[in-house]
Design a protein around this motif. Structure first.
Motif, PDB file in Angstrom:
ATOM      1  N   VAL A 180      -2.157  -3.766  12.838  1.00  0.00           N
ATOM      2  CA  VAL A 180      -1.716  -2.474  12.205  1.00  0.00           C
ATOM      3  C   VAL A 180      -2.131  -2.414  11.135  1.00  0.00           C
ATOM      4  O   VAL A 180      -2.323  -3.292  10.089  1.00  0.00           O
ATOM      5  CB  VAL A 180      -0.178  -2.322  12.366  1.00  0.00           C
ATOM      6  CG1 VAL A 180      -0.033  -1.037  12.015  1.00  0.00           C
ATOM      7  CG2 VAL A 180       0.216  -2.424  13.906  1.00  0.00           C
ATOM      8  N   GLY A 181      -3.001  -1.232  10.832  1.00  0.00           N
ATOM      9  CA  GLY A 181      -3.635  -0.977   9.278  1.00  0.00           C
ATOM     10  C   GLY A 181      -3.396   0.737   9.224  1.00  0.00           C
ATOM     11  O   GLY A 181      -3.025   1.360   9.956  1.00  0.00           O
ATOM     12  N   GLY A 182      -3.815   0.995   8.023  1.00  0.00           N
ATOM     13  CA  GLY A 182      -3.876   2.495   7.700  1.00  0.00           C
ATOM     14  C   GLY A 182      -4.772   2.737   6.373  1.00  0.00           C
ATOM     15  O   GLY A 182      -5.219   1.910   5.834  1.00  0.00           O
ATOM     16  N   ALA A 183      -4.674   3.890   6.019  1.00  0.00           N
ATOM     17  CA  ALA A 183      -5.392   4.496   5.017  1.00  0.00           C
ATOM     18  C   ALA A 183      -4.862   5.574   4.529  1.00  0.00           C
ATOM     19  O   ALA A 183      -4.179   6.521   5.199  1.00  0.00           O
ATOM     20  CB  ALA A 183      -7.019   4.876   5.482  1.00  0.00           C
ATOM     21  N   LEU A 184      -5.042   5.780   3.149  1.00  0.00           N
ATOM     22  CA  LEU A 184      -4.369   7.253   2.469  1.00  0.00           C
ATOM     23  C   LEU A 184      -5.749   7.948   1.937  1.00  0.00           C
ATOM     24  O   LEU A 184      -6.769   7.476   1.610  1.00  0.00           O
ATOM     25  CB  LEU A 184      -3.446   6.755   1.372  1.00  0.00           C
ATOM     26  CG  LEU A 184      -2.487   6.220   1.790  1.00  0.00           C
ATOM     27  CD1 LEU A 184      -1.670   5.533   0.371  1.00  0.00           C
ATOM     28  CD2 LEU A 184      -1.441   7.500   1.871  1.00  0.00           C
ATOM     29  N   SER A 185      -5.641   9.132   2.463  1.00  0.00           N
ATOM     30  CA  SER A 185      -7.047   9.955   2.137  1.00  0.00           C
ATOM     31  C   SER A 185      -6.796  11.328   1.587  1.00  0.00           C
ATOM     32  O   SER A 185      -5.427  11.697   1.636  1.00  0.00           O
ATOM     33  CB  SER A 185      -7.790   9.919   3.468  1.00  0.00           C
ATOM     34  OG  SER A 185      -7.208  10.512   4.461  1.00  0.00           O
ATOM     35  N   THR A 186      -7.539  11.765   0.951  1.00  0.00           N
ATOM     36  CA  THR A 186      -7.348  13.229   0.094  1.00  0.00           C
ATOM     37  C   THR A 186      -7.068  14.284   1.295  1.00  0.00           C
ATOM     38  O   THR A 186      -7.750  14.124   2.402  1.00  0.00           O
ATOM     39  CB  THR A 186      -8.570  13.434  -0.556  1.00  0.00           C
ATOM     40  OG1 THR A 186      -8.629  14.606  -1.354  1.00  0.00           O
ATOM     41  CG2 THR A 186     -10.042  13.613   0.090  1.00  0.00           C
ATOM     42  N   LEU A 187      -6.331  15.268   0.776  1.00  0.00           N
ATOM     43  CA  LEU A 187      -6.445  16.609   1.744  1.00  0.00           C
ATOM     44  C   LEU A 187      -7.519  17.500   1.209  1.00  0.00           C
ATOM     45  O   LEU A 187      -7.720  18.574   2.064  1.00  0.00           O
ATOM     46  CB  LEU A 187      -5.033  16.960   1.162  1.00  0.00           C
ATOM     47  CG  LEU A 187      -3.882  16.352   1.427  1.00  0.00           C
ATOM     48  CD1 LEU A 187      -2.522  16.900   1.195  1.00  0.00           C
ATOM     49  CD2 LEU A 187      -3.703  15.854   3.001  1.00  0.00           C
ATOM     50  N   GLN A 188      -8.267  17.040   0.149  1.00  0.00           N
ATOM     51  CA  GLN A 188      -9.522  17.938   0.132  1.00  0.00           C
ATOM     52  C   GLN A 188     -10.545  18.093   1.133  1.00  0.00           C
ATOM     53  O   GLN A 188     -10.846  16.897   1.589  1.00  0.00           O
ATOM     54  CB  GLN A 188      -9.891  17.774  -1.513  1.00  0.00           C
ATOM     55  CG  GLN A 188      -9.059  17.652  -2.639  1.00  0.00           C
ATOM     56  CD  GLN A 188      -8.295  18.740  -2.668  1.00  0.00           C
ATOM     57  OE1 GLN A 188      -8.763  20.000  -2.679  1.00  0.00           O
ATOM     58  NE2 GLN A 188      -6.858  18.861  -2.939  1.00  0.00           N
ATOM     59  N   PRO A 189     -11.286  19.116   1.276  1.00  0.00           N
ATOM     60  CA  PRO A 189     -12.240  18.837   2.109  1.00  0.00           C
ATOM     61  C   PRO A 189     -13.226  18.323   1.792  1.00  0.00           C
ATOM     62  O   PRO A 189     -13.556  18.436   0.397  1.00  0.00           O
ATOM     63  CB  PRO A 189     -12.493  20.585   2.252  1.00  0.00           C
ATOM     64  CG  PRO A 189     -11.628  21.287   1.619  1.00  0.00           C
ATOM     65  CD  PRO A 189     -10.549  20.557   0.724  1.00  0.00           C
TER      66      PRO A 189
END
Length: 140
Positions: A47-56
């Motif tokens: 199991v893994g994941g990422a945090l990413s920007t909400l900006q287009p």
């Protein structure tokens, strides 16, 4: 087989009614709830994941350019029997500027034939916040 009959959802037991908050420097626990609707067992590998920007993203930009932080993947190797449910904990910690980000959590699951599938557990906006401080906090 193009898809796997496995349902996956994530819940955050410590989160508030107003949404998931990731507190800097504190562990965040997600509970991953698997339901195996396959006729045979499946195995949760990672199991893994990422945090990413909400900006287009800029046109033509690679999707990875929006990733702010990859979360450390956890290995499980846990088998879920056919027709069974299983909950696995996934814990991670962040230390980022307070901001709203998109949190994506995925599980890598394989079937008995060895085919590998990526199953999404969570894909929503979360808030990164600083820990509440008190003048009585000995760490200040």
């Amino acid at each position: 087989v193009s898809s796997l009959a496995v349902e996956l959802s994530a819940s955050f037991p410590a989160s508030e009614v107003f949404g998931v908050k990731l507190v800097n420097g504190h562990a965040t626990e997600a509970l991953l709830n698997f339901i195996n609707d396959e006729d045979e067992p499946v195995r949760v590998a990672v199991v893994g994941g990422a945090l990413s920007t909400l900006q287009p993203l800029e046109e033509g930009a690679h999707p990875s350019t929006g990733i702010i932080r990859n979360l450390t993947a956890a290995r499980y190797g846990t088998e879920i029997p056919a027709g069974e449910k299983l909950t696995l904990p996934f814990t991670f910690q962040v230390d980022l500027h307070p901001q709203d980000l998109r949190l994506q959590l995925v599980a890598i699951v394989s079937n008995t034939a060895g085919a590998i599938f990526q199953v999404q557990a969570f894909n929503e906006t979360v808030s990164v916040v600083d820990a509440a401080t008190s003048i009585f906090d000995p760490q200040m």
